[in-house]
Design an enzyme around this catalytic site. Structure first.
Site, mmCIF file in Angstrom:
data_model
loop_
_atom_site.group_PDB
_atom_site.id
_atom_site.type_symbol
_atom_site.label_atom_id
_atom_site.label_comp_id
_atom_site.label_asym_id
_atom_site.label_seq_id
_atom_site.Cartn_x
_atom_site.Cartn_y
_atom_site.Cartn_z
ATOM 1 N N ALA A 10 -2.109 -8.301 0.672
ATOM 2 C CA ALA A 10 -2.358 -8.960 1.961
ATOM 3 C C ALA A 10 -1.274 -8.725 3.005
ATOM 4 O O ALA A 10 -1.387 -9.228 4.116
ATOM 5 C CB ALA A 10 -2.515 -10.464 1.737
ATOM 6 N N GLY A 13 -2.297 -3.736 6.634
ATOM 7 C CA GLY A 13 -3.582 -3.057 6.696
ATOM 8 C C GLY A 13 -4.791 -3.958 6.578
ATOM 9 O O GLY A 13 -4.871 -5.031 7.187
ATOM 10 N N ASP A 60 3.387 -7.257 -8.034
ATOM 11 C CA ASP A 60 2.734 -5.951 -7.968
ATOM 12 C C ASP A 60 1.565 -5.981 -8.940
ATOM 13 O O ASP A 60 1.755 -6.292 -10.123
ATOM 14 C CB ASP A 60 3.740 -4.865 -8.362
ATOM 15 C CG ASP A 60 3.229 -3.451 -8.113
ATOM 16 O OD1 ASP A 60 1.995 -3.237 -8.176
ATOM 17 O OD2 ASP A 60 4.059 -2.555 -7.873
ATOM 18 N N ASN A 87 -8.303 -5.995 -2.641
ATOM 19 C CA ASN A 87 -7.930 -5.032 -1.620
ATOM 20 C C ASN A 87 -6.772 -4.125 -2.032
ATOM 21 O O ASN A 87 -6.691 -2.985 -1.575
ATOM 22 C CB ASN A 87 -7.547 -5.790 -0.336
ATOM 23 C CG ASN A 87 -6.835 -4.907 0.659
ATOM 24 O OD1 ASN A 87 -7.432 -4.031 1.290
ATOM 25 N ND2 ASN A 87 -5.530 -5.112 0.805
ATOM 26 N N SER A 140 -13.933 3.201 -1.446
ATOM 27 C CA SER A 140 -13.620 4.204 -0.425
ATOM 28 C C SER A 140 -14.728 5.239 -0.440
ATOM 29 O O SER A 140 -15.389 5.453 -1.470
ATOM 30 C CB SER A 140 -12.286 4.886 -0.732
ATOM 31 O OG SER A 140 -12.095 6.026 0.086
ATOM 32 N N TYR A 153 -7.080 10.345 -6.781
ATOM 33 C CA TYR A 153 -7.425 9.219 -5.895
ATOM 34 C C TYR A 153 -8.939 9.022 -5.878
ATOM 35 O O TYR A 153 -9.427 7.892 -6.023
ATOM 36 C CB TYR A 153 -6.905 9.452 -4.476
ATOM 37 C CG TYR A 153 -7.334 8.353 -3.529
ATOM 38 C CD1 TYR A 153 -6.843 7.055 -3.680
ATOM 39 C CD2 TYR A 153 -8.256 8.588 -2.508
ATOM 40 C CE1 TYR A 153 -7.261 6.026 -2.848
ATOM 41 C CE2 TYR A 153 -8.666 7.566 -1.659
ATOM 42 C CZ TYR A 153 -8.166 6.291 -1.830
ATOM 43 O OH TYR A 153 -8.574 5.275 -1.005
ATOM 44 N N PRO A 183 -15.026 2.148 2.836
ATOM 45 C CA PRO A 183 -14.763 2.652 4.187
ATOM 46 C C PRO A 183 -14.448 4.148 4.192
ATOM 47 O O PRO A 183 -13.941 4.706 3.211
ATOM 48 C CB PRO A 183 -13.525 1.859 4.640
ATOM 49 C CG PRO A 183 -13.333 0.778 3.613
ATOM 50 C CD PRO A 183 -13.938 1.300 2.363
ATOM 51 N N GLY A 184 -14.737 4.758 5.340
ATOM 52 C CA GLY A 184 -14.263 6.111 5.609
ATOM 53 C C GLY A 184 -12.860 6.024 6.172
ATOM 54 O O GLY A 184 -12.044 5.216 5.713
ATOM 55 N N THR A 188 -4.504 2.802 9.072
ATOM 56 C CA THR A 188 -3.572 1.778 8.587
ATOM 57 C C THR A 188 -2.336 2.524 8.079
ATOM 58 O O THR A 188 -2.111 3.668 8.445
ATOM 59 C CB THR A 188 -4.193 0.963 7.438
ATOM 60 O OG1 THR A 188 -4.462 1.856 6.329
ATOM 61 C CG2 THR A 188 -5.502 0.299 7.857
#
Length: 252
Positions: A10, A13, A60, A87, A140, A153, A183-184, A188
């Site tokens: 949080a 971004g 973390d 997120n 993503s 990734y 998202p594309g 951020t």
């Protein structure tokens, strides 16, 4: 009683944007991230600006024991979580598979997959006990379409896609909603992290077109979370108008 949203990653971004958007909508918040000072500053700002309750947990998500210790230390009142936004995630490096760094691979796998699992296991059990809840996973376009040098990734985000579908099935009998947003291009710190702080290289990623903003994604997540009880958005791909696929972008 206010609803509660737990947001991982949080402090910057999309996660930080979600914190503002959900606080504005009246949610109390549990914010997690690696940087306690950023969490403290954000919590103070949100509580003053929106008059909501904010709890913070600095850890973390790669660290299983830290995840368990921090979340299990939350008082019972904070375990009445309505929305979990998974997120926390990142990309490291942009190399062909034969040149990839082991440390980059491990960081992406441990954060994007294992971290999501550690948090989800604890919170999903709370949601089952509570009899309500909604888990929203940040995927993503990279999880839908593999691109050159994206290898690991892309694989981690494909895993998020698969885990989202699995969670949806497993939690169905308990009435827990599960959704993913993919998202594309979003401008951020993502590309700066990918390129190890190289701001100039990161800036070039977004040249010649208008990418999504973190706020665009956050507002869409709130829309997903605010549908009626009988409506679940399973899977949503969100792209800039100028981006048709992971690699097809119209630049002017």
């Amino acid at each position: 009683m206010s609803k509660i949203a737990l947001i991982t990653g949080a402090t910057a971004g999309i996660g930080e944007a979600c914190a503002h958007v959900f606080a504005r909508a009246g949610f109390d918040l549990i914010l997690t991230g690696r940087r306690q000072e950023r969490l403290d500053g954000l919590a103070k700002k949100l509580s003053e600006q929106y008059n909501v309750g904010v709890a913070t947990c600095a850890f973390d998500v790669q660290d299983k024991e830290a995840v368990i210790a921090n979340l299990e230390s939350l008082p019972a009142v904070w375990r009445q979580i309505d929305v979990l936004i998974n997120n926390a995630g990142l990309s490291r490096g942009l190399d062909p598979i034969q040149n990839g760094a082991y440390s980059d691979w491990e960081t992406m796998i441990d954060t994007n997959i294992k971290g999501l699992l550690y948090v989800s296991k604890i919170v999903s059990n709370w949601m089952i006990n509570n009899g309500f809840g909604h888990i929203i996973n940040l995927g993503s376009i990279a999880g839908k379409e593999v691109y050159a040098n994206g290898n690991v990734y892309c694989a981690t985000k494909a895993a998020v896609d698969a885990l989202n579908k699995g969670m949806r099935i497993d939690l169905l009998p308990h009435g827990i909603k599960v959704s993913a947003i993919h998202p594309g291009a979003v401008e951020t710190e993502f590309s700066e992290v990918r390129f190890n702080g190289d701001k100039e290289r990161a800036k070039k990623v977004y040249e010649g077109f208008t990418p999504l903003s973190a706020l665009d994604v956050a507002e869409t997540i709130l829309f997903m979370a605010s549908r009626p009880a009988h409506v679940n958005i399973n899977d949503l791909v969100l792209m800039p108008t100028a981006q048709a696929t992971a690699t097809t972008i119209f630049r002017q």
